[in-house]
Every structure is written in C-alpha cells, then in structure tokens.
Design a protein around this motif. Structure first.
Motif, PDB file in Angstrom:
ATOM      1  N   VAL A 233       0.833  -1.213   0.000  1.00  0.00           N
ATOM      2  CA  VAL A 233       0.000   0.000   0.000  1.00  0.00           C
ATOM      3  C   VAL A 233       0.868   1.265   0.000  1.00  0.00           C
ATOM      4  N   ARG A 234       2.101   1.158  -0.441  1.00  0.00           N
ATOM      5  CA  ARG A 234       2.992   2.333  -0.369  1.00  0.00           C
ATOM      6  C   ARG A 234       2.539   3.481  -1.266  1.00  0.00           C
ATOM      7  N   GLU A 235       1.760   3.195  -2.301  1.00  0.00           N
ATOM      8  CA  GLU A 235       1.260   4.267  -3.167  1.00  0.00           C
ATOM      9  C   GLU A 235      -0.245   4.465  -3.000  1.00  0.00           C
ATOM     10  N   LEU A 236      -0.799   4.000  -1.871  1.00  0.00           N
ATOM     11  CA  LEU A 236      -2.223   4.227  -1.592  1.00  0.00           C
ATOM     12  C   LEU A 236      -2.406   5.592  -0.943  1.00  0.00           C
ATOM     13  N   HIS A 237      -3.229   6.434  -1.562  1.00  0.00           N
ATOM     14  CA  HIS A 237      -3.503   7.766  -0.999  1.00  0.00           C
ATOM     15  C   HIS A 237      -4.571   7.688   0.080  1.00  0.00           C
ATOM     16  N   SER A 238      -5.665   6.969  -0.222  1.00  0.00           N
ATOM     17  CA  SER A 238      -6.751   6.864   0.762  1.00  0.00           C
ATOM     18  C   SER A 238      -7.680   5.712   0.388  1.00  0.00           C
ATOM     19  N   VAL A 239      -8.436   5.254   1.404  1.00  0.00           N
ATOM     20  CA  VAL A 239      -9.463   4.244   1.176  1.00  0.00           C
ATOM     21  C   VAL A 239     -10.729   4.732   1.873  1.00  0.00           C
ATOM     22  N   GLU A 240     -11.844   4.609   1.190  1.00  0.00           N
ATOM     23  CA  GLU A 240     -13.103   5.181   1.688  1.00  0.00           C
ATOM     24  C   GLU A 240     -14.213   4.134   1.694  1.00  0.00           C
ATOM     25  N   ASN A 255      -1.687   2.302 -11.082  1.00  0.00           N
ATOM     26  CA  ASN A 255      -1.359   0.886 -10.861  1.00  0.00           C
ATOM     27  C   ASN A 255      -2.397   0.069 -11.610  1.00  0.00           C
ATOM     28  N   ARG A 256      -2.004  -0.385 -12.799  1.00  0.00           N
ATOM     29  CA  ARG A 256      -2.945  -1.104 -13.659  1.00  0.00           C
ATOM     30  C   ARG A 256      -3.331  -2.465 -13.104  1.00  0.00           C
ATOM     31  N   ILE A 257      -2.524  -2.983 -12.175  1.00  0.00           N
ATOM     32  CA  ILE A 257      -2.823  -4.320 -11.616  1.00  0.00           C
ATOM     33  C   ILE A 257      -3.105  -4.220 -10.120  1.00  0.00           C
ATOM     34  N   PHE A 258      -3.682  -3.110  -9.676  1.00  0.00           N
ATOM     35  CA  PHE A 258      -4.008  -2.981  -8.244  1.00  0.00           C
ATOM     36  C   PHE A 258      -4.970  -4.081  -7.797  1.00  0.00           C
ATOM     37  N   ILE A 259      -5.833  -4.530  -8.687  1.00  0.00           N
ATOM     38  CA  ILE A 259      -6.745  -5.611  -8.339  1.00  0.00           C
ATOM     39  C   ILE A 259      -5.962  -6.881  -7.968  1.00  0.00           C
ATOM     40  N   ARG A 260      -4.813  -7.066  -8.605  1.00  0.00           N
ATOM     41  CA  ARG A 260      -4.002  -8.235  -8.252  1.00  0.00           C
ATOM     42  C   ARG A 260      -3.354  -8.042  -6.886  1.00  0.00           C
ATOM     43  N   PHE A 261      -3.044  -6.808  -6.543  1.00  0.00           N
ATOM     44  CA  PHE A 261      -2.559  -6.524  -5.193  1.00  0.00           C
ATOM     45  C   PHE A 261      -3.633  -6.924  -4.175  1.00  0.00           C
TER      46      PHE A 261
END
Length: 595
Positions: A233-240, A255-261
């Motif tokens: 999550v180092r490039e996560l700005h926020s989660v709502e 991040n085109r593959i964030f779903i894979r994260f």
C-alpha cells in the motif's frame, strides 16, 4: 517418567554389558544415576521389576554387591515411549527422548513408519456428538509465528491464513481472470488510480458479525502502519467506505494491476470490531470469514474446524490438526507428502500398494542470495561469478534426485526450463577467482534443515577450486535476526513464487524478503523505480519486460545465484478425493474428502 529412568540406568550401567547379563552395582550408584535418594531408588527399582524390564537382586551382608539385569530391549522400549508421548501430542518430548537415548533409532524404518501412520486421515469421536468426525493430522517443521495477513512472509503461513480469512477477489492463473470472493463486482478509472469494489451481502465473520466496507477500510489502513507487508500500500492515498457494501481506493500513482494486489493473501480482510479493542488477545484465536475457524493454537498444535456457515460451501473435512514438530524431526522421513497413503487396504479388498501421485503446476526455486550489506570476498563480482560457474546444476539434480527438476535461471520455472543449458565452467571460474584476489578466507553460508543436502553438495564443489565454505544451519524464525545476518555471507534458501507479477514485486519489496534485505540500498532504489514504471504500464508484456530487466541485472551481477527448480508433489491412496496442491505447495483443505 519410568521409561526415562530405565534409559538413564541402561546408559550408565549397561553400555558394554552383554544382553541379559547381571551388572554389579550399589544402591548408592543407582540413586546417584537417578538423582534421587536411596529410598526413592528402591521404589523405582520395584516399579521397573513389576514391568518386567529389570531383575534386581539386592546384596545381603557386608561385601555382597547388588546385581541388576536389564531384561527389556532398550531400543524397543525407547520407541514405545516415544510413541506414547506422540499419542498425547508431546512431540517435542518424544524427539528429545530419542535424541538423548536413541543412538540412531530416531531414523529407524520402524519408527518412521509408525510416525507416518500416526499422521494423516483419522476418525475422531467427541463426547456428546453422534458419529465420528473426519479429521486430518499433518506435521510441519516450522513454527507458525503469525496468522496475521499484515505480517505474513512465508508460504505455509500464507496457506493457513487463506484457510481462516478471505480476500476481496482471487486470481485464477489457469483462467487468467479474477474471481469474486468478498467483492462481487468492481470497476476502475481509466488511468488506474481509482478502484471501487462492491461487497456481497451476508458474509459473516466466525463470531457471527457481518463483514462491511469498514472492515475492508480498517484492514487496508492497518497494513500501512509499519507492518511487514506495508509495501503493498505504499502508493495508496486513501481508502473510503462509501457505503456498508462499497469501498473505494485512491492511489498516488497509476497501478494497472491494483486488483491483483488486492488478491494477495496479505490483503485478507480482518474484523475491525475485534481487532480495534485488543489486538494481542485477538491473535491468540484469530477470527475471519474463511472456510475454517481456529479452535486451538499453541506452540505445538494449531487446530482449525470447518465453518459450517461458510458462504461458498462447508468444507468436507470437520477439522485439521497442524502439529509443530521439533526441528530435529525434519531429518526423519516423515512428511505430509507421504501421509495420504494407507498401510492397509480400504474396502473391497483394495490393493494397499495402489498409490496416486499428484503434482502442482507450481514449484519452488532454490537460490543463493549474497549479503551485499556485509564485507567479504563476495563483494567482488568476479568472485560471485566464479562461485556461480563451479555449480554443475545438472549433476546436482542427478546426484541428489528427489523432487529436483531443472537447473534454474530465474525466480520462476518457465516452459523453457527443461531445455535450457546450464553454464558450468570450472576452469574459467578459477581464472575469475584469481582475478578477484580471493585469499582463501572462509565463506559462511546459512541454510535451513531442508536445504542442508544442497549446501553440502555446494561445499564439495567449492573445495574443488579452493573456496572454503562453512555451513551454518539456522531456523526460519531466526533467519533475519540482525546477529544472524551480520555473520552470514550468503543464504541458501527456497522461494515459492507463483507466476504472477505481484509475487515477483513482493520478493523485491516485502520487509523480511531475503532478496530485499540482502540487497545493496542503491540497487534497491533502482528496483523500486523499475517497479513503479511497470505498474504504470498498460500492457502486461511491457510490465513483465521491466520486471525481467530487474531479474537480469541480479543474475548478471550475481547478487543471487539461481540453483534448482523443484516441483511440489504428493502420493495418496485412491480413496482420497478432491486433493489438489495449490500454488503455495500445500493441500487445498476445503476440497479434500474420503470415499
């Protein structure tokens, strides 16, 4: 323990005595050997006689010494004692007994055969319940240090976590698509910085409370709080939490593959309402939404029971017992891969020799990672290249056999692995070694018990060109302790990396990853830049090309020496059904059943 008192006396008084020969001894000697009073020594001798294990003739009168005759076979009795301890779940004590008094019995065929029979499938009856419960009892040789997804760092931990917890989605490699789990629908912005997931209704934690978007938000934000897997999550700005069943992620960079994260096991969803109050208490018996729930977790055993209300269907097995074996037990040939076969036929006069072999589509790669944060002859790239060139991997596979398949050139076994030629050039290696200025000082290699054979083979190869290699066997839980890292020049280890981009990235970024922890800091900065470029790429081929460039540099500069690709396999009796080895090298517990 009466058994141990017999062994103590036998070791002290019958080492060189013929079988069933009487040994002259005083009561005081007996008492000293047993560390007790003469009165207690008499009581022990009486109990041993009642068992028929000894014959004791007390000396009468001055100058007449007593005589002790050992009747029981020490080896048979030792095995019996170890079996009784194992039946009670006291495996550590059983192997301590074998190590202390066994003189090699702990690896005898009969004991190993019994141990294999002790594990595997069994029927258990519980007071107050009708019928027997289907249970599977399996040995492991590493402590389960954590079941916290945020702190998970090796494959068996990950495997157990996915029995207890669920993720928003999972990636099906065979179909090359994402499958809904907690989330049933999702969408993302065109630039890959905004992701929204919609959650299923009615998913319950094991305590009965419904999972909501607040639990997802809590889970992901908790990951960024200096956890081992904060890299994800180092490039996560926020989660709502947009609503109870809608959650949105905003990223700083595309991040085109964030779903894979989000399909990674470290992204498994934990319950906010339980963790927020008492985290320490929660992890003693963690609660998730997965197919199994924790019943008991101690230093020697983890027991999980089927979640009868699991939204994707109840498991066929009622319970799984994971037994934490002592370290020295790993040198015995007792492993879960050989447990699912029976010594007796099952029904219809079946042949007890009938065995099915199953393999996984994935495997493990063994490699040597050099400690680039420590001084030593290996700081010379010529030395590392020389070391790499003396390893005839094809010969290593032929000599050591077992599940070793092909020479490795990278982290992941690809379709070309069976055909790729291994580069082996001992003469050029000697030239490079001389060029490096190597002065013969010893190189210290750390490894785990299951890689000792490989380390010893490498040690012999090193000796042939004048490299002094010293092997230090270490435990998984101490591998990255600072005092261990500071002493070790390299580590021989295995990596289980399912062929997915996120797993490769994890290998470079996760705190505790050996490849990351041993990497030169300046190289680490370059690696992180490459990863950011890869994640911003729209095309899969472009992402894989960038990640391949990282691996190529590690290989060319020999920061790591890739050794062998292995394959996970298990042998089982045909009565076992639904047995699949997953991409972590373990059985998919939820699907197993027995005809």
């Amino acid at each position: 323990m009466l058994y141990e008192q017999f062994f103590m006396l036998h070791r002290k008084l019958a080492v060189n005595a013929p079988v069933h020969a009487a040994t002259e001894v005083t009561l005081e000697q007996i008492a000293d050997t047993l560390y007790c009073t003469s009165r207690n020594a008499k009581l022990v001798l009486r109990k041993l006689e009642e068992k028929g294990w000894i014959v004791w003739k007390a000396g009468r009168g001055r100058g007449n010494r007593s005589k002790l005759t050992f009747q029981a076979d020490q080896a048979e009795l030792l095995q019996e004692a170890a079996q009784q301890l194992a039946e009670k779940g006291e495996y550590k004590q059983a192997f301590e007994l074998l190590r202390t008094y066994g003189q090699g019995i702990r690896t005898s065929d009969s004991y190993v055969e019994w141990m294999n029979g002790h594990f595997g499938f069994c029927k258990e009856t519980k007071e107050g319940e009708e019928g027997a419960r289907d249970s599977l009892r399996l040995p492991v040789y590493r402590l389960i240090e954590t079941l916290d997804p945020a702190e998970c760092y090796y494959s068996f931990q990950a495997h157990m976590i996915q029995q207890i917890f669920d993720r928003l989605v999972v990636y099906d490699k065979a179909k090359d698509q994402y499958m809904p789990v907690i989330a049933h629908h999702w969408e993302s912005s065109e630039d890959g910085t905004n992701w929204t997931f919609h959650l299923r209704k009615g998913i319950l934690f094991h305590d009965g409370k419904e999972l909501t978007a607040e639990d997802v938000k809590f889970t992901v934000e908790r990951l960024g709080q200096d956890r081992r897997n904060a890299w994800i999550v180092r490039e996560l700005h926020s989660v709502e939490a947009v609503s109870p069943r809608e959650v949105r992620f905003i990223l700083n960079k595309p991040n085109r593959i964030f779903i894979r994260f989000l399909s990674s096991i470290c992204m498994s969803i934990v319950p906010k309402h339980l963790l927020i109050h008492d985290e320490e208490q929660f992890w003693r018996l963690p609660v998730g939404t997965g197919p199994f729930q924790v019943g008991e977790w101690t230093e020697v055993r983890l027991t999980i029971h089927a979640n009868a209300h699991y939204y994707q269907g109840r498991p066929h097995l009622d319970s799984i017992q994971i037994i934490m074996m002592p370290e020295d037990a790993e040198h015995c040939n007792v492993s879960w891969e050989r447990l699912l076969q029976d010594s007796e036929p099952i029904g219809h006069g079946g042949d007890h020799h009938a065995v099915d072999i199953i393999e996984s589509s994935e495997g493990c790669t063994t490699l040597i990672t050099w400690n680039m944060k420590k001084q030593g002859p290996f700081q010379s790239v010529d030395f590392r290249r020389a070391f790499n060139l003396i390893l005839n991997r094809s010969e290593m596979i032929r000599e050591l056999g077992d599940n070793r398949l092909y020479p490795a050139r990278g982290f992941i076994m690809d379709e070309q692995a069976p055909y790729r030629k291994d580069r082996y050039d001992p003469e050029f290696a000697k030239s490079l070694l001389s060029q490096s200025g190597y002065d013969g000082s010893p190189v210290i290699m750390a490894t785990l018990a299951n890689h000792v054979k490989d380390a010893e083979w490498i040690q012999n190869q090193c000796a042939s060109v004048g490299i002094s290699l010293m092997i230090r066997e270490i435990r998984m839980d101490t591998m990255l302790h600072p005092d261990v890292v500071n002493r070790m020049d390299c580590i021989l280890h295995g990596l289980v990396l399912p062929g997915e981009e996120v797993c490769i990235i994890e290998n470079y970024e996760q705190a505790g990853s050996i490849v990351k922890e041993f990497m030169d800091p300046s190289l680490q900065d370059w690696v992180n830049e490459c990863i950011d470029d890869a994640l911003a790429s729209e095309r899969c081929e472009e992402r894989l090309s960038i990640l391949s460039n990282i691996e190529e540099r590690l290989r060319e500069e020999v920061h790591v020496s890739f050794l062998i690709h292995t394959r996970f396999f298990a042998s089982l009796h045909p009565s076992y059904k639904g047995v699949v080895i997953n991409n972590l090298g373990w059985l998919d517990f939820k699907q197993i059943w027995r005809a």
